[in-house]
Design a protein around this motif. Sequence first.
Motif, short mmCIF file in Angstrom:
data_model
loop_
_atom_site.label_atom_id
_atom_site.label_comp_id
_atom_site.label_asym_id
_atom_site.label_seq_id
_atom_site.Cartn_x
_atom_site.Cartn_y
_atom_site.Cartn_z
N VAL A 169 6.04 41.17 22.94
CA VAL A 169 5.77 42.54 22.53
C VAL A 169 7.06 43.35 22.56
CG1 VAL A 169 3.39 42.43 23.35
CG2 VAL A 169 5.19 43.27 24.88
N SER A 191 7.80 46.93 23.49
CA SER A 191 7.16 48.12 24.06
C SER A 191 7.69 49.44 23.50
CB SER A 191 7.29 48.10 25.58
OG SER A 191 8.64 48.03 25.97
N SER A 251 5.17 34.53 21.48
CA SER A 251 5.17 35.94 21.06
C SER A 251 5.79 36.82 22.13
CB SER A 251 3.75 36.41 20.76
OG SER A 251 2.96 36.36 21.93
N ARG A 262 5.13 43.58 17.74
CA ARG A 262 5.12 42.24 18.30
C ARG A 262 5.86 41.30 17.36
NH1 ARG A 262 1.67 37.43 18.29
NH2 ARG A 262 0.61 38.27 16.45
N LEU A 276 1.55 50.51 24.49
CA LEU A 276 2.47 49.74 25.33
C LEU A 276 3.47 50.65 26.03
CD1 LEU A 276 3.20 46.73 22.94
CD2 LEU A 276 1.91 46.67 25.07
N TYR A 304 4.32 42.10 29.30
CA TYR A 304 5.58 42.44 28.63
C TYR A 304 6.56 41.28 28.62
CZ TYR A 304 3.79 47.18 28.78
OH TYR A 304 3.01 48.29 28.61
#
Length: 486
Positions: free
Chosen positions: A110, A112, A108, A117, A156, A64
Motif C-alpha cells: 500500500v 499510505s 502488494s 496500492r 490509510l 502497511y
Amino acid sequence: MKFTFILFSLFALISSKSMAQIAARELSLQEAVLLAQEQSTEARQVETSRENSYWQWRSFKSNYLPQLSLAGTLPDFSRTITPVTQPDGTLAFQPVSINSSDVGVSLSQVISPTGGRVFVTSLMQRFDDFDRDQTRYNGNPAIIGLEQPLFAYNALAWTKRIEPLRYEESKKQFTEDKEQLAVKATDLYFDLLLAQVNQSIATKNLANNDTLYQVAQEKYNLGRLSKNDLLQLRLAVLNADLALAQANLDEQTALLALKNFLSIKDTDHLILLVPQPATEATVVAELALAEANENRKESTSFKRRLLEAESQVAKAKGDNSFNASLFATFGLTDRGDSFTDIYNQPDNQQRARIGFSMPLLDWGRQRSITKAAQLNQQLVEYTINQEQTNFEQAVITQVNRYNMLKNRIATTAEADAIAAERYEIARNTFLIGRISITDLNIALAEKDQARRAYISSLGAFWTAYYQLRALTLFDFEQQQAISYKK
C-alpha cells in the motif's frame, strides 16, 4: 494428678498459641498493593487487556508492510452435457468432461500517503479437455499494476495518524489500571484493618467491663455501690459481648474480601500492620497538574478524538463529491500446449482504466452529510474542552484533599493517645470510687472513637495517596513518572 493436669493444660495452651502464631501472616499495605498488582484476578485481566492492545497494534502495522499471498483453484472438474451452438445456428448437446486449474502469487504494497496500492502478480492457468485429450496453458509470468483513488478519502493516511495515538492510550491505560488496583487494595486493606481494630477494642472492652463488674459486685456486697450502678456495669458487659460477636463477624467478612481480591488461597489469618503516612512534603498542585497532562491517557485521547472527528469530515467530503480512480497494469502473457511455452517468448500486456463518479442531483444529500460531520466535529471539540476542565479540576481537588488528610493525621494520632491515657486515668479513678460509671463510659466511648478516627484518617490518607498517583501517574516519593516493565 492435680499437678499433672495443670502441666498438661499449660502445655495445651502454649501449643495452641504457637499454632495460632504459625497460622498467622503479617501483611503490610505495600505488600498488599504489590500482591494486588501482580497476582490478583483483576491484575491478570489488566495484563490480558494490554496484550490484546499490543497485538492489535501489530496487526495495524502489518497492514502497511508488503503482503505476499498465494491463491488458486486445484482442481475445478466438470463432467456434464452442455448445449453447443453449431455453425448453422442450431444447438447440439455434447458431453463435456473438463478440468480447470489456476494458481497465482501476488506481492502488494500500500501507498499510505496517496491511498493507493502497487502489486506484482504471476498467474498460471491449465485447461484439460478429457474427451478430446487436449491440454492448454495460459499464463502471465509477471504483471505490475497500480490502483490509485483520485480525490477520494484516504483511509490509510488517517488511520496511520490515529492508531499510534490509540496504542499510546492503551499503554497509559495499563499504568492507570495498575494504579487503580492499588486504590482498591488500599480500601480493602483498611476495611480489614478497621475491623481488626474494632475486634481488638471489643475484646479489651469485654475484659475491662467484666473486671469492673467483678469489682463492683464486691463493692455492692459491702454496701459501697448502688444496685443501679451494678446493673449498669452488668449491662455494659452484655453489650460488650454483643459488640465482640459483631466485630468478629465483620473481621471475618473483611478478611475474606481482601484475601479473595489478592488471590491468597491459603487459610492463614492475616495480621495487618498499621502503615505510617508517607514522608514526602506537601504536593504542589501545579506539579501534579503538569504530570497528569503529560502522563495520563486523557491528553492522548483528546488528540485522537479530534483527529477522528476531523477524519469523518474529510470522509464526508471525499465520499460525496467528484471521485476518480486509476487502474493500470503492464506485464507479460502467453499461451501454449506446454508449461514452458509461456516463458519462451511471452507477449506484452497492458491495461489502463480511469473511472469517475460525480453526483449531479442528490437533493442536498452531500451537503447534509458534510454539515452533520462538521457539527459533530464542533461537538467533539466542545466536549473535550469541558472534559479537560473537569479533569484539571479533579486533579487539583485531589491534591487539596491529599494535603488536608496528610495534615489531619497528626491531630487524630494525638487525640488517640490522649483519649487512651484519659481512659486509663478514668478507670483507675473509678476503681477507687472517685468518679461515676457515667464518666467512665464517656471516657471509654471517647477512647474507642479516637482510635477508630485515627485508623479511618490513615485509610483516607492512603486511599487519597494512591488516587493521586492514579490521577497523575507520577510517583511523588521518587519524583518520576510511574511505569511498569513488561
